[in-house]
Each structure stands twice: as C-alpha cells, then as structure tokens.
Design an enzyme around this catalytic site. Structure first.
Site, PDB file in Angstrom:
ATOM      1  N   THR A 212       0.859  -1.194   0.000  1.00  0.00           N
ATOM      2  CA  THR A 212       0.000   0.000   0.000  1.00  0.00           C
ATOM      3  C   THR A 212       0.896   1.246   0.000  1.00  0.00           C
ATOM      4  O   THR A 212       2.017   1.192   0.499  1.00  0.00           O
ATOM      5  CB  THR A 212      -0.869  -0.018   1.286  1.00  0.00           C
ATOM      6  OG1 THR A 212      -1.796  -1.086   1.155  1.00  0.00           O
ATOM      7  CG2 THR A 212      -1.604   1.282   1.532  1.00  0.00           C
ATOM      8  N   GLY A 264      -1.004  -1.760   6.671  1.00  0.00           N
ATOM      9  CA  GLY A 264      -1.025  -2.972   7.480  1.00  0.00           C
ATOM     10  C   GLY A 264      -2.361  -3.671   7.340  1.00  0.00           C
ATOM     11  O   GLY A 264      -3.045  -3.514   6.317  1.00  0.00           O
TER      12      GLY A 264
HETATM   13  N1  ASP Z   1      -4.221  -1.434   4.954  1.00  0.00           N
HETATM   14  C1  ASP Z   1      -4.496  -2.031   3.675  1.00  0.00           C
HETATM   15  C2  ASP Z   1      -5.817  -2.760   3.746  1.00  0.00           C
HETATM   16  O1  ASP Z   1      -6.056  -3.447   4.718  1.00  0.00           O
HETATM   17  C3  ASP Z   1      -3.464  -2.984   3.208  1.00  0.00           C
HETATM   18  C4  ASP Z   1      -2.020  -2.562   3.382  1.00  0.00           C
HETATM   19  O2  ASP Z   1      -1.750  -1.540   3.990  1.00  0.00           O
HETATM   20  O3  ASP Z   1      -1.129  -3.254   2.859  1.00  0.00           O
HETATM   21  O4  ASP Z   1      -6.576  -2.681   2.821  1.00  0.00           O
END
Ligand code: ASP
Length: 354
Positions: A212, A264
């Site tokens: 992300t 996350g």
């Molecule tokens: N926070 C994002 C989600 O849960 C994924 C990530 O940050 O990698 O969609």
C-alpha cells in the site's frame, strides 16, 4: 578603553559589520546530491533574513514482510520511493501545497507496478482488482475517499474529486466508477492493474506482502495533508473494504495536530481508528508525534500496522510494529532517507540509492 573611545564612526561601522552573523543560505534543495547553492551576500547592507518556513514529507510503500527478499532485490522499491520523495520535496521547497504534493506522490506510486496501489494492485479472491483510496486536507478537514473501484487508473485523483466536486466524503463500488467517468476520467480495463508477481501471490495464498502507498506533508504555508491508496489485501472477499479509504482509520489530517497515513492489516487499523487516535493523543494528551504514534501502535497486535506521520511543526514519525515497512522522509533541512527494516539494521542518514 582609550583605544575604542579613539575609533572614528567609520571604523566602528566596519567593526559592527565584521561581527554580524553570516547571512543564511537563500536556497537549499534537499537531497539533490549536489552541494547547496548560496546567494552572494549584499556587502553594502548586510541583513539576516528570517529563516524560511519549514516543510516535510514522509511516504510509505506498505508494511508487513518482504518475504525473504534481500536489500539488493528491493533496490527498485527504494529507488522509486526516493524519486517520489525528491519530486515531492522539490514541490514543497517551491511553495507547493501539501494537498497537491500528497496527491502527486501517491499518484507516482500508483503508476509504479511495484506497489499494491493502482497498477500492481493485489488480486481479490475472484481474481479481480478493487481499489481504495482517501485524501484529507488538514487546513479545512475536507476529505474525499473511494472504495472498491475497478476501472479508475488513479484512485487518489478520484478521491480528491469526491472531496472537491461532491458534498460527500466516500463513494463506493459502481457509483464511484461511474462518478469517475462523469468527471472525465478515462476508464481502464480491470486487467490494467494486473501484474505477474501479484498473480503468483494470489496463487501462493500470500496475504502479507504489503505494498500500500501513502504520503503525509507539511508545507511552507503551515498546512498538513495526508493521502493513502491500496489494492487491499491479497485474496480479499468481493466487497471487502479496509482502512485505507476510511477517514480517521487509514488517513487523517488536521492542522491542529498532525497528518497520518497507515498501512497494514486494515481490520486492525479500523478497530483502533489508528490515524485519529494518534491525532487525539497529541491534541488531548499533549504527546509529541513520535510518542503518540508509538503508543497507538504499541496497543495494536504485533505485526499488524505501520504509520507515517508529520506534526503541525513538521516533525516526522515513521513507526511500525511489523517486520518491515517501506518508508522514507525528506525535509527542508536536507534530510532524505528511505528505510525498509527496523531501524538498527538499516542505513541511518544515508541515501540508499548511492
Ligand atoms: N491497509 C491495507 C488494507 O487493509 C493494506 C495494506 O496496507 O497493505 O486494505
């Protein structure tokens, strides 16, 4: 003393000039690799200008683990984040607005297939892509977000359009895709987002590779802004929405406190209202940005999240409770760094592209 009393006014003026503090550098471009340039001081009327207002930018490219990949294998990620930081800080140095800068930086990373946002987004369980993004202006608290879009090349640009061209904060699914066309954004086929690496991740049922992207900025006008964009979690259910498009969870900005972008496990970040919790610890508890970010992440399950944050005074905090977080920062003092692993193992203060 007789010697001093005997000096004439011209000599005294010369003495005063010699003792004056040196002029401050007029332009310092952070992290360009070349020495800062100094304007020639005016000899006749030496004046010390008020120091230029500060600026600061932090970015992330996802938290989680890097699946055993080496520093060498991750060089392209570091190079991409470094390039985004350089461009963002050059814009801020020139007086650019934090809101424009966070959108620009996130757009650059959305277009880079290495990250799980825009091109390169992870696959859903059904083998498609559903993208989430949000943006917030700390000066006004105006916010815009989109969830589950499938045909929008740059979801962060659509989030900004929601903020500026509707009376809503969050548009989801087909309605959001239709709004994109209404505002003149050319649709892309869903396969545009696919990459071979992400397909393999789905096949191997990997769900923790992160990727992300997010940006937070403090500009020379004293304004904060935050932006986050993601493809979500690998193998997610159709219709699943994480923290990234939720104002207060994955993204928050308020000139009273700070700007935050999270990455996350979205479900954990949603339960903790992570971005807003950091801001509240600062506003109500008087904590500094580092302490507030550490306290909030410390209260979350180990391995669940990372944040980048910048305070209303331009202080940066990069905190994660995961094995790794792609993260970087630059500021008016010439800081430029990108890190991946937890601090002791990384390259403090060095430009890792060198
Ligand atoms: N926070 C994002 C989600 O849960 C994924 C990530 O940050 O990698 O969609």
């Amino acid at each position: 003393m007789a010697v001093v009393r005997g000096l004439n006014p011209i000599l005294l003026a010369a003495l005063a000039f010699a003792c004056a503090p040196p002029p401050v550098p007029a332009t310092v471009t952070p992290g360009e690799g070349s020495p800062p340039t100094f304007e020639t001081p005016t000899v006749e009327a030496p004046t010390v200008e008020a120091p230029a207002p500060s600026f600061a930018l932090a970015v992330h490219g996802g938290a989680g683990s890097v699946g055993g990949r080496s520093r060498e294998q991750l060089r392209p990620h570091v190079a991409s984040l470094t390039a985004a930081l350089r461009e963002g800080c050059a814009l801020l140095d020139g007086g650019g607005k934090s809101l424009d800068v966070v959108e620009r930086v996130v757009r650059l990373l959305e277009d880079d297939p290495l990250f799980n946002a825009g091109k390169g987004a992870v696959f859903t369980r059904e083998g498609r892509h559903e993208l989430d993004a949000s943006i917030m202006d700390g000066r006004t608290r105006r916010s815009g977000a989109v969830a589950g879009v499938r045909t929008v090349k740059n979801p962060i640009a659509l989030a900004r359009a929601v903020m500026e061209r509707t009376r809503h904060v969050l548009l989801a699914g087909e309605g959001a895709d239709a709004f994109a066309q209404e505002v003149g954004m050319e649709p892309v086929p869903n396969e545009y987002f696919s990459t071979e690496e992400r397909r393999q991740s789905l096949q191997r049922h990997l769900s923790d590779e992160g990727g992300t992207v997010g940006a937070v900025a403090f500009d020379r006008h004293g304004d904060l802004a935050a932006a986050t964009s993601t493809g979500g979690l690998t193998g997610k259910r159709w219709g699943r929405v994480g923290d990234s498009p939720i104002i207060g969870a994955g993204t928050f900005a308020d000139n009273q406190s700070c700007a935050v972008s999270c990455t996350g496990i979205g479900e954990e970040i949603l339960k903790s209202s992570t971005a807003h919790a950091i801001a509240m610890r600062m506003t109500l508890g008087g904590e500094d940005i580092q302490a507030a970010a550490e306290a909030v992440l410390g209260g979350m399950p180990a391995g669940s999240a990372g944040v980048i944050a910048v305070s209303r005074r331009g202080e940066i905090a990069l905190v994660h409770n995961t094995e790794t977080m792609f993260r970087g920062a630059c500021d008016a003092e010439g800081r430029l760094e990108v890190r991946i692993w937890a601090d002791p193992e990384t390259l403090p203060g060095r430009d890792p592209v060198d």
